[in-house]
Design a protein around this motif. Structure first.
Motif, mmCIF file in Angstrom:
data_model
loop_
_atom_site.group_PDB
_atom_site.id
_atom_site.type_symbol
_atom_site.label_atom_id
_atom_site.label_comp_id
_atom_site.label_asym_id
_atom_site.label_seq_id
_atom_site.Cartn_x
_atom_site.Cartn_y
_atom_site.Cartn_z
ATOM 1 N N ALA A 181 4.628 -18.733 -54.764
ATOM 2 C CA ALA A 181 4.065 -17.379 -54.743
ATOM 3 C C ALA A 181 3.330 -17.117 -53.437
ATOM 4 C CB ALA A 181 3.115 -17.191 -55.934
ATOM 5 N N GLN A 182 2.615 -18.131 -52.937
ATOM 6 C CA GLN A 182 1.863 -17.962 -51.701
ATOM 7 C C GLN A 182 2.789 -17.820 -50.495
ATOM 8 O OE1 GLN A 182 -2.105 -20.353 -53.310
ATOM 9 N NE2 GLN A 182 -1.285 -20.891 -51.331
ATOM 10 N N LEU A 183 3.932 -18.511 -50.516
ATOM 11 C CA LEU A 183 4.911 -18.323 -49.439
ATOM 12 C C LEU A 183 5.407 -16.880 -49.417
ATOM 13 C CD1 LEU A 183 6.956 -19.213 -47.247
ATOM 14 C CD2 LEU A 183 8.513 -19.816 -49.121
ATOM 15 N N VAL A 184 5.760 -16.333 -50.591
ATOM 16 C CA VAL A 184 6.252 -14.953 -50.652
ATOM 17 C C VAL A 184 5.213 -13.995 -50.064
ATOM 18 C CG1 VAL A 184 7.009 -13.089 -52.173
ATOM 19 C CG2 VAL A 184 7.701 -15.437 -52.657
ATOM 20 N N SER A 185 3.959 -14.196 -50.438
ATOM 21 C CA SER A 185 2.895 -13.335 -49.935
ATOM 22 C C SER A 185 2.789 -13.423 -48.414
ATOM 23 C CB SER A 185 1.570 -13.727 -50.580
ATOM 24 O OG SER A 185 0.503 -12.972 -50.051
ATOM 25 N N LEU A 186 2.853 -14.635 -47.869
ATOM 26 C CA LEU A 186 2.734 -14.804 -46.423
ATOM 27 C C LEU A 186 3.931 -14.209 -45.682
ATOM 28 C CD1 LEU A 186 1.172 -18.362 -46.024
ATOM 29 C CD2 LEU A 186 0.138 -16.164 -45.454
ATOM 30 N N ILE A 187 5.095 -14.215 -46.317
ATOM 31 C CA ILE A 187 6.257 -13.578 -45.691
ATOM 32 C C ILE A 187 5.963 -12.106 -45.426
ATOM 33 C CG2 ILE A 187 8.632 -12.800 -46.140
ATOM 34 C CD1 ILE A 187 9.135 -15.522 -47.457
ATOM 35 N N PHE A 188 5.204 -11.478 -46.323
ATOM 36 C CA PHE A 188 4.869 -10.068 -46.132
ATOM 37 C C PHE A 188 3.760 -9.861 -45.110
ATOM 38 C CE2 PHE A 188 7.443 -9.629 -49.846
ATOM 39 C CZ PHE A 188 8.080 -8.408 -49.632
ATOM 40 N N SER A 189 3.182 -10.940 -44.594
ATOM 41 C CA SER A 189 2.289 -10.813 -43.445
ATOM 42 C C SER A 189 3.069 -10.950 -42.146
ATOM 43 C CB SER A 189 1.170 -11.865 -43.505
ATOM 44 O OG SER A 189 1.685 -13.167 -43.280
ATOM 45 N N VAL A 190 4.368 -11.267 -42.266
ATOM 46 C CA VAL A 190 5.264 -11.355 -41.107
ATOM 47 C C VAL A 190 6.094 -10.079 -40.985
ATOM 48 C CG1 VAL A 190 7.174 -12.637 -40.072
ATOM 49 C CG2 VAL A 190 5.359 -13.875 -41.290
ATOM 50 N N ILE A 191 6.586 -9.575 -42.133
ATOM 51 C CA ILE A 191 7.367 -8.335 -42.150
ATOM 52 C C ILE A 191 6.403 -7.143 -42.050
ATOM 53 C CG2 ILE A 191 9.018 -6.950 -43.449
ATOM 54 C CD1 ILE A 191 9.755 -9.524 -44.974
ATOM 55 N N PRO A 192 6.582 -6.240 -41.109
ATOM 56 C CA PRO A 192 5.613 -5.137 -40.915
ATOM 57 C C PRO A 192 5.767 -4.007 -41.922
ATOM 58 C CG PRO A 192 7.373 -4.952 -39.314
ATOM 59 C CD PRO A 192 7.646 -6.227 -40.088
ATOM 60 N N THR A 193 5.673 -4.340 -43.218
ATOM 61 C CA THR A 193 5.829 -3.323 -44.258
ATOM 62 C C THR A 193 4.632 -2.380 -44.341
ATOM 63 O OG1 THR A 193 5.058 -5.043 -45.778
ATOM 64 C CG2 THR A 193 7.418 -4.585 -45.754
ATOM 65 N N ASN A 194 3.522 -2.735 -43.684
ATOM 66 C CA ASN A 194 2.341 -1.865 -43.754
ATOM 67 C C ASN A 194 2.300 -0.823 -42.644
ATOM 68 O OD1 ASN A 194 1.860 -3.608 -41.680
ATOM 69 N ND2 ASN A 194 -0.236 -4.113 -42.255
#
Length: 260
Positions: A181-194
């Motif tokens: 779960a923590q890996l998935v979350s960190l992936i979204f700190s790489v993808i600029p979805t914000n």
């Protein structure tokens, strides 16, 4: 505050937020908001804009790589469904935040954090569906989409990145192993979805100075890597306890700010 002081203070903000992000596998937004208020003296809207803008570069890449090297994996379908919800929720949250006061944002932040703490505490102690990294590889699309929408809205409305909602939603809600779960979350700190949410704050000038921004980015790169190194050497139970402690401290501090 001179640019050198802003640079150093920003570096401190980024380092602490990055350490917490890498260790608990969440986006650094929660720490960035709180420490921008504490160390940089930023107002709530400015702290949130700063948080979202500094999360656009892939500062979590080193941390995500550490989890990946330890054998954790994330199915592409999870990223797609969560990402779709994140984009929609992020834009809505950003527009909603611009219409409310600092105090309203702070109290919303407190309620959100308390809800996450409750989810973590209510999670049963039974073992996850699989004890090995990557044991979960199939999940229904609708819960993933809802997790992404909640994470995106919380990102835009509270400027916290959405990683807490992703980690807690997957681990406590869908029984995904903690490290995965923590890996998935960190992936979204790489993808600029914000980007949709960050652009709303950017357009209104809600951010600190560029010297502080550069310091935050440098601190995030270093802190996330160090935190992820530490996280991969401890148990799932220890990570959950660390996350509960971190979120509790964030909730207490934001309660203090809302009351002051």
């Amino acid at each position: 505050m001179s640019w050198i002081h802003e640079l150093l203070a920003g570096g401190g903000v980024g380092l602490v937020a990055g350490l917490a992000s890498g260790f608990t596998g969440t986006s650094p937004g929660g720490g960035l908001v709180i420490f921008s208020v504490l160390l940089l003296g930023a107002e709530q809207h400015v702290a949130q804009g700063t948080s979202l803008i500094t999360q656009i570069p892939p500062t979590g890449l080193a941390g995500a790589r550490r989890y990946w090297q330890s054998g954790n994996r994330s199915p592409l379908a999870w990223i797609a469904w969560i990402g779709l919800g994140f984009l929609v929720g992020g834009a809505g949250g950003g527009y909603a935040a611009a219409a409310v006061s600092d105090a309203a944002l702070q109290w919303t932040y407190v309620v959100y954090l308390v809800a996450l703490i409750a989810m973590l505490l209510l999670r049963s102690d039974r073992k996850d569906a699989g004890s090995e990294p990557g044991a979960q590889d199939e999940l229904p699309w609708l819960p993933l989409l809802l997790i992404g929408t909640l994470a995106g809205f919380s990102s835009g409305f509270m400027g916290i990145g959405g990683g807490l909602a992703i980690t807690v939603g997957l681990a406590a809600g869908l029984r995904v192993p903690q490290h995965q779960a923590q890996l998935v979350s960190l992936i979204f700190s790489v993808i600029p979805t914000n980007i949709p949410a960050a652009s709303i704050y950017w357009s209104k000038g809600l951010m600190v100075g560029w010297s502080a921004i550069l310091g935050i980015l440098a601190g995030l790169w270093v802190g996330t890597d160090l935190g992820a190194r530490a996280a991969n050497g401890v148990s799932k139970a220890a990570l959950r306890r660390a996350m509960i402690a971190l979120v509790s401290l964030m909730a207490l501090y934001m309660t203090y700010k809302a009351l002051s």
